[in-house]
Motif scaffolding. Structure first.
Motif, PDB file in Angstrom:
ATOM      1  N   UNK A 137       0.845  -1.216   0.000  1.00  0.00           N
ATOM      2  CA  UNK A 137       0.000   0.000   0.000  1.00  0.00           C
ATOM      3  C   UNK A 137       0.870   1.252   0.000  1.00  0.00           C
ATOM      4  N   UNK A 138       1.945   1.230   0.809  1.00  0.00           N
ATOM      5  CA  UNK A 138       2.883   2.370   0.807  1.00  0.00           C
ATOM      6  C   UNK A 138       3.457   2.600  -0.594  1.00  0.00           C
ATOM      7  N   UNK A 139       3.837   1.517  -1.253  1.00  0.00           N
ATOM      8  CA  UNK A 139       4.413   1.641  -2.602  1.00  0.00           C
ATOM      9  C   UNK A 139       3.388   2.264  -3.550  1.00  0.00           C
ATOM     10  N   UNK A 140       2.148   1.773  -3.432  1.00  0.00           N
ATOM     11  CA  UNK A 140       1.084   2.283  -4.303  1.00  0.00           C
ATOM     12  C   UNK A 140       0.844   3.775  -4.063  1.00  0.00           C
ATOM     13  N   UNK A 141       0.808   4.156  -2.789  1.00  0.00           N
ATOM     14  CA  UNK A 141       0.571   5.581  -2.467  1.00  0.00           C
ATOM     15  C   UNK A 141       1.734   6.433  -2.987  1.00  0.00           C
ATOM     16  N   UNK A 142       2.953   5.963  -2.717  1.00  0.00           N
ATOM     17  CA  UNK A 142       4.132   6.740  -3.144  1.00  0.00           C
ATOM     18  C   UNK A 142       4.163   6.870  -4.667  1.00  0.00           C
TER      19      UNK A 142
END
Lengths: 259, 316
Positions: A137-142
């Motif tokens: 999820x962090x990767x997607x947001x970033x």
């Protein structure tokens, strides 16, 4: 009041056009993969092992981040073509608010960036490791925030001046700043050692660097986070970048198209 | 209300400047609800600028334009809900296909996907575009591109439909199809504005015509009213070799009782009453001064109306 349907219709058209440039995209992907498999493998045996234990994995995370640049920037290229051909008059006449039009175009660039970046992220999963769901999820947001920033900057550049040469110069300058004054190719320790204070700060807070740092933390390319802050810190900085550039890109797009 | 009719578009003291260039100078004009209004003028006269401002593409430098009471300066989002425009230069990216261009246009103006497909097909078939639906825009002829542009407004069926030179580059058959479609739009309740530099198109389509020249409105009325505004019922046209000196021109005007004499590129146009009685005295007077090549008499056309109001021919 912003109508989501209107924005989604703008995005659908820009995605349809994105697909028409699939061979150009294939060329870009090939170039990025060549960067990874030729350039990185070659340099892997030349760099100092004490600074970068595995240059191939080190740059793989960098390339995954800069992958969003090319495709998110393609929206700016198209906006530039639309301005030169007076196509923007048509867009301005449509029953859309100016805000819907501007943000529709910016978000089109965001979606393009995400689509383009996805295979490179999957490649990282294959080459390195599958992160936890939260980290994904962090990767997607970033990735979303970085693509939004790139898309907004590219639209701002294309509308800031009608001089095509000037646009090309600004684009190259942005590319130079974002890529070479960043941690994509060199580790933090080297940047700190070689770059003077101002450049180090640019490299440190550059949205590409922030995203690369997040990827390197998540994929544990370095055991200790090289930039010294957590995933949430990075996402917060990226969100600030995305918000500022989105408002700047949207403002310039509307202001410079209306006569 | 004005002249007993509802006003759809009210143009008030409208000025548009681009840097030092003044494109429109203090235009005042009312366009009535559901009428077909012709805006007649040569290239660069300000008609496209006026229409692009009605469509909110440009903003007025001074004054304002109201579309069904909504200001283009302050309520442009509302105005755009009423207006559809077919541009003079077709607007499409060269890599797009007509079917994609028109389907997306239908979607963005509010049709569902299934309705968009149906309406697009109907309009494309009407304009004889269906067979070319999958060609890239760059591969289409100028006339076909123009049809795609016109099709956007026919799909949209807006309350205010603007056509900027809608039949330029079209063949005769296509012109008549487009004219019929424009009249149909008006019958259905749209207010239609057609900008043209073709006299016959303005006359064939328009209930009223505004003559615009160098950014100013020079004449306004129905085609019949405009023709009636020319003093004297007849125009004597005399083609000569060489030029007419001012003194002879003045003497000719006095002798014939002419309301106006234009002399341009070897053509003398004399606006008089009872033209058939004035031909012989005109020949007698001119034959000593210049070589007469041809002489004719006619009732005024819109071409003459334009020349009377502006002192120029449309092609100039």
């Amino acid at each position: 009041m912003i109508n989501i349907r209107n924005i989604s219709i703008i995005i659908s058209r820009d995605l349809q056009r994105f697909w028409k440039y699939r061979w150009w995209l294939a060329g870009l992907i090939t170039m990025n993969l060549a960067d990874l498999f030729i350039f990185a493998l070659l340099f892997n045996n030349m760099v100092r092992r004490d600074l970068i234990p595995n240059y191939f994995l080190f740059i793989a995370t960098g390339i995954a981040a800069i992958a969003s640049f090319a495709s998110a920037f393609s929206i700016g290229r198209e906006v530039g073509v639309e301005i030169r051909r007076n196509y923007t008059q048509y867009l301005l006449s449509l029953p859309l608010s100016r805000i819907e039009l501007a943000f529709g175009r910016i978000l089109s660039g965001t979606v393009r960036g995400l689509i383009y970046q996805t295979p490179f992220i999957i490649l990282l999963f294959i080459l390195i490791d599958l992160p936890s769901p939260l980290q994904i999820i962090y990767i997607l947001i970033a990735s979303t925030l970085l693509s939004t920033t790139m898309s907004s900057i590219s639209i701002a550049i294309s509308t800031a001046t009608r001089n095509f040469d000037m646009q090309a110069t600004l684009r190259s300058f942005t590319y130079f700043i974002l890529f070479f004054i960043s941690n994509v190719f060199y580790p933090d320790a080297l940047i700190r050692q070689r770059f003077p204070g101002v450049l180090y700060n640019i490299a440190y807070y550059n949205p590409v660097s922030l995203t690369v740092s997040l990827f390197r933390i998540i994929f544990k390319i370095y055991a200790t986070p090289p930039s010294g802050y957590s995933e949430l810190h990075i996402i917060m900085y990226l969100a600030i970048w995305a918000l500022i550039s989105m408002f700047m890109g949207g403002y310039l797009y509307i202001r410079n198209l209306e006569k | 209300m004005s002249s007993g009719r509802d006003v759809a578009i009210s143009i008030r003291n409208f000025v548009k400047r681009f840097g030092d260039i003044v494109a429109v100078r203090g235009l005042n004009l009312d366009i009535y609800d559901r009428e077909i209004f012709g805006l007649l003028g040569p290239n660069g006269s300000g008609k496209s600028t006026t229409m692009l401002t009605i469509a909110t593409v440009y903003r007025p430098t001074e004054g304002d334009i109201y579309v069904y009471g909504k200001s283009v300066s302050r309520e442009s989002d509302e105005v755009r809900k009423y207006v559809g425009i077919a541009f003079q230069e077709p607007k499409a990216m060269w890599i797009d296909k007509p079917i994609e261009i028109l389907t997306w246009h239908a979607r963005v103006i509010g049709y569902s996907m299934s309705d968009a497909r149906r309406v697009v097909r109907e309009v494309m078939e009407m304009l004889d575009l269906w067979e070319q639906r999958n060609k890239m825009f760059s591969e289409l002829s100028g006339g076909t591109r123009k049809k795609v542009e016109v099709a956007k407004v026919l799909i949209q069926r807006p309350r205010v439909a603007i056509f900027d030179e809608p039949t330029a580059q079209l063949d005769v058959i296509a012109k008549h199809i487009v004219w019929k479609a424009i009249k149909e739009l008006s019958r259905e309740g749209s207010t239609v504005i057609v900008a043209t530099n073709e006299m016959y198109e303005a006359e064939a389509l328009s209930e009223r015509i505004g003559i615009i020249y160098k950014g100013e409105l020079k004449g306004l009325g129905t085609p019949a009213e405009l023709k009636d505004k020319i003093p004297g019922g007849d125009i004597i046209e005399i083609h000569i070799e060489g030029s007419l000196d001012p003194l002879t021109k003045q003497m000719l005007a006095e002798k014939l009782g002419a309301y106006k004499i234009d002399h341009n590129n070897g053509l003398i146009r004399i606006y008089v009453d009872k033209g058939e009685e004035k031909i012989t005295p005109a020949i007698e007077m001119l034959s000593n001064k210049v070589k007469i090549k041809m002489i004719s008499m006619k009732e005024p056309s819109l071409d003459d109306v334009f020349m009377f109001f502006t002192g120029a021919r449309l092609g100039e």
